[in-house]
Design an enzyme around this catalytic site. Sequence first.
Site, PDB file in Angstrom:
ATOM      1  N   GLU A 139      28.667  33.987 -23.306  1.00 39.86           N
ATOM      2  CA  GLU A 139      29.588  33.813 -22.179  1.00 39.86           C
ATOM      3  C   GLU A 139      29.807  32.348 -21.775  1.00 39.86           C
ATOM      4  O   GLU A 139      29.567  31.973 -20.638  1.00 39.86           O
ATOM      5  CB  GLU A 139      29.084  34.619 -20.981  1.00 39.86           C
ATOM      6  CG  GLU A 139      28.996  36.104 -21.289  1.00 39.86           C
ATOM      7  CD  GLU A 139      28.498  36.950 -20.117  1.00 39.86           C
ATOM      8  OE1 GLU A 139      28.952  38.096 -20.013  1.00 39.86           O
ATOM      9  OE2 GLU A 139      27.666  36.489 -19.322  1.00 39.86           O
ATOM     10  N   ASP A 186      20.050  47.457 -16.354  1.00 44.78           N
ATOM     11  CA  ASP A 186      20.616  47.138 -15.035  1.00 44.78           C
ATOM     12  C   ASP A 186      21.764  48.100 -14.707  1.00 44.78           C
ATOM     13  O   ASP A 186      22.327  48.033 -13.625  1.00 44.78           O
ATOM     14  CB  ASP A 186      21.078  45.667 -14.947  1.00 44.78           C
ATOM     15  CG  ASP A 186      22.080  45.269 -16.029  1.00 44.78           C
ATOM     16  OD1 ASP A 186      22.144  45.947 -17.083  1.00 44.78           O
ATOM     17  OD2 ASP A 186      22.800  44.268 -15.827  1.00 44.78           O
ATOM     18  N   GLU A 221      20.799  40.581 -11.227  1.00 45.35           N
ATOM     19  CA  GLU A 221      21.734  40.311 -10.133  1.00 45.35           C
ATOM     20  C   GLU A 221      21.477  41.268  -8.968  1.00 45.35           C
ATOM     21  O   GLU A 221      21.503  40.882  -7.802  1.00 45.35           O
ATOM     22  CB  GLU A 221      23.193  40.502 -10.590  1.00 45.35           C
ATOM     23  CG  GLU A 221      23.719  39.431 -11.511  1.00 45.35           C
ATOM     24  CD  GLU A 221      23.589  39.824 -12.978  1.00 45.35           C
ATOM     25  OE1 GLU A 221      22.664  40.599 -13.313  1.00 45.35           O
ATOM     26  OE2 GLU A 221      24.391  39.343 -13.801  1.00 45.35           O
ATOM     27  N   HIS A 252      26.198  29.455 -18.732  1.00 40.74           N
ATOM     28  CA  HIS A 252      25.201  29.883 -17.741  1.00 40.74           C
ATOM     29  C   HIS A 252      24.272  28.731 -17.370  1.00 40.74           C
ATOM     30  O   HIS A 252      23.051  28.888 -17.321  1.00 40.74           O
ATOM     31  CB  HIS A 252      24.407  31.082 -18.273  1.00 40.74           C
ATOM     32  CG  HIS A 252      25.196  32.362 -18.286  1.00 40.74           C
ATOM     33  ND1 HIS A 252      25.585  33.019 -17.131  1.00 40.74           N
ATOM     34  CD2 HIS A 252      25.679  33.105 -19.309  1.00 40.74           C
ATOM     35  CE1 HIS A 252      26.267  34.115 -17.447  1.00 40.74           C
ATOM     36  NE2 HIS A 252      26.352  34.189 -18.767  1.00 40.74           N
ATOM     37  N   ASP A 311      19.492  30.159 -15.733  1.00 46.84           N
ATOM     38  CA  ASP A 311      20.847  30.711 -15.654  1.00 46.84           C
ATOM     39  C   ASP A 311      21.571  29.958 -14.548  1.00 46.84           C
ATOM     40  O   ASP A 311      21.003  29.027 -13.954  1.00 46.84           O
ATOM     41  CB  ASP A 311      20.808  32.234 -15.389  1.00 46.84           C
ATOM     42  CG  ASP A 311      21.999  32.942 -16.032  1.00 46.84           C
ATOM     43  OD1 ASP A 311      23.139  32.575 -15.719  1.00 46.84           O
ATOM     44  OD2 ASP A 311      21.788  33.843 -16.856  1.00 46.84           O
TER      45      ASP A 311
HETATM   46  C1  TNX Z   1      26.042  39.838 -19.415  1.00 45.03           C
HETATM   47  S1  TNX Z   1      24.046  40.062 -21.684  1.00 45.03           S
HETATM   48  C2  TNX Z   1      25.209  38.750 -19.448  1.00 45.03           C
HETATM   49  C3  TNX Z   1      24.347  38.419 -18.293  1.00 45.03           C
HETATM   50  C4  TNX Z   1      24.580  39.374 -17.158  1.00 45.03           C
HETATM   51  C5  TNX Z   1      24.708  40.777 -17.709  1.00 45.03           C
HETATM   52  C6  TNX Z   1      24.821  41.839 -16.680  1.00 45.03           C
HETATM   53  C7  TNX Z   1      24.391  38.574 -21.651  1.00 45.03           C
HETATM   54  C8  TNX Z   1      24.019  37.859 -22.845  1.00 45.03           C
HETATM   55  N1  TNX Z   1      24.997  38.022 -20.593  1.00 45.03           N
HETATM   56  O1  TNX Z   1      24.548  37.095 -17.905  1.00 45.03           O
HETATM   57  O2  TNX Z   1      23.523  39.282 -16.273  1.00 45.03           O
HETATM   58  O3  TNX Z   1      25.853  40.834 -18.534  1.00 45.03           O
HETATM   59  O4  TNX Z   1      24.742  43.126 -17.245  1.00 45.03           O
END
Ligand code: TNX
Length: 756
Positions: free
Chosen positions: A323, A416, A466, A260, A187
């Site tokens: 993302e 989380d 995190e 990421h 990441d």
């Molecule tokens: C979204 S779930 C993300 C992660 C973060 C998380 C925190 C996903 C595919 N991506 O990078 O850690 O939210 O809840």
Amino acid sequence: MKNLVLVLMWVLLVNQASAQCPIIPSPSFYSPGMKYRIESALVLDSTELDVNNWNYFKSCLKNLFDIDLKHTEANPLFHFGASPNLSQPPNIADEGYIIDLTLMGNSIDAGSRSGQFYAINSLLQLISHDENGWYIQGATVRDEPAFKWRGLHLDVSRHFFSVDEVKRYIDLMALYKFNTFHWHLTDDQGWRIEIKQYPKLTEVGAYRDSTMLGHYSDQPRIFDKNAYGGFYTQDEIREVVKYAQERHITVVPEIELPGHSRAALAAYPELSCTGLQQGVPGTWGIFDDIYCSKQETIDFMKNVLSEVIELFPSEYIHIGGDEAPKVRWEACPNCKKVMDENELANTHELQSYFIKQMDEFLTSKGKKLIGWDEILEGGLSPNAAVMSWRGMQGGIEAAQQKHEVVMTPTTYCYFDYYQSSHPSEPLAIGGYLPLEKVYKFNPVPNGLSADEAKYILGGQANLWAEYITSLEQLEYMTYPRALALAQSVWCHEKPSFEAFLSDYLAYQEDFLERNDVNYARSIHQPQLEISRKKNGINVHFKGMGDDYHFTVSTKEIGGYSMSGGQAMGVNDTLFFEKAPWGTDPKIIQTSVLDEAGRSSLVNRFVLHSNLGAEIEMVTQPHPKYNHNGSLNLVDGIIGTLPWKGSQWLGFDTSYVEFIVDLGEEKDISSVELGFLDQNGSWIYLPEQITVQVSKNSKWCLKKKFTTKVESTDPTLLLNTSGRYVRVRIEAMEQIPIGQEGGGNMPWTFIDEIQIR
Ligand code: TNX
């Protein structure tokens, strides 16, 4: 005689129905019999017991109960029959098993080595202690899992967990019959797997020089300036994979692309669009710099995946895909070239193209690609499986397109998130996911046909790290919620939540303790159930079961005389009356104390004059952030920070509108609202608020009171009268470019409305 038989059958059935079951996930069938005493050893005929399973059983018995496992062929307590090594016994599913430890039988049959392993884990939960020592609860158990993918995920990038810690995580998974460990290895904040061809990935990418402390949305942000990092060598990876295999757990690695990826880009900046050298970030969130889509990156990725494939025998390889902002791609000549050459209409199609390269590569190597639901955008690659996290819609679409799906929606599966709103919960990312909510998870959503439902492989909980900084905290966030999830992915028909809770309390907390698990005791805090009453609200403190005793005391604060210390019993309800119109609100603090006088749940209630008022929601909150519906806005609990999803209503709409009914006509001088301002989480103050007041809820021609929103608790001054108060809140059009989530619609989070 016939009657006697009927009565006996009835007694047996009733007994069965009320029999509590120590095994979680709950087996398909469980009927307890007599207790079998165990002295210092459990003696059984292990001729047909798989050697791995024997080793596992032996070490668990020793570690947990200090009991030895011994083999005998003469008069064993029980034997493992119907060897999975020879032929598959009839009527037992592949991962299924039958325990027959009764007056009539003493065998354990299984459909496979895995089935045998699950039988052993059930046996471990049947062992108990009473005043006469250890015994194993005799029982008939028939069992088989409902889903093929029963997963837990672990993010080792944001915080690193050592090989031993990962093994421990796997050990606990095995006890609850999880079979898939999704290892999030790369990441932005750290690359954690040795890749021989690209040594800088770990030399550079595995370390960051600072780490964010506190919450992402804290202002100012604070950082720990120490270097932080770590990675697994390929030997260590093999060791973990083997360790998991021995526990019938498949390790699915995740190598994130194209987003990421800042840790990798810190090592090889030439793989980014700009080529700029940047460090491994110590902040959380989403970063604009992602892998460039040029051929060089695709070659790099294939080389990395080649080494990964060699290490992980799993059928699936996770490539992330979530993302990935497209700002760099939009401005990048190399990306433009790839788009032109391949006739791609936009950067979403470019992402699809990128993923498709990986899909073809993995498929050619006999592997299957799985990615987060964003890989649907711009078209799903032919062989890709989808992991649906932004709700279940992505998974539904994928199943309809005949692609395999693993469900892991934030609403049920994000461990989380906070598990209670108690102030003592360790800092978390936000959200609200109590045990009971997890229990409601069903990987197969309504609306899928039986044929489409076949594409749902199962479900998984995600442990993003995190805010999870240690193994201790990891266990706290995972347990007991993982037990509720195990029910959802294992049971064909799960018992009611109440029945589960009662089994859990009767057996599993002891078992977790025996396993030294730092499980959360959040459910022991009484739950607040708030309901509307004439002239106010009822606050019901709902305790856990009959033998949990606590007292609630109240005191009045905020300029008024302190009164209170009023003791209460179990399951008590307080009535809070709204402040008479025209008077200031009273503030009442409630504290909950357990028998030992420990762990007080403290809540403050502001008893204002529209406490418990009826509200018509014209705009509905997002289902994820809709705790208690409109009552949330008038329950006297003012939303606090850090943000826990339960105290706020969240909207992802361009405006929010609702109408408060004061019950009768009143003179109104002000309306005050509360908003969250957490830009890092895409939550923004709205732009403006408009209020109208009416006697009869006819709105045309009514005067509008409008204000710009400049603080988290704006107040509108009005001088009017009426019974209905209509509030319209206009959100900002989009998150400013350059900010987290720039270009997207912001979220609006509202709490309490106070009208005077
Ligand atoms: C979204 S779930 C993300 C992660 C973060 C998380 C925190 C996903 C595919 N991506 O990078 O850690 O939210 O809840």
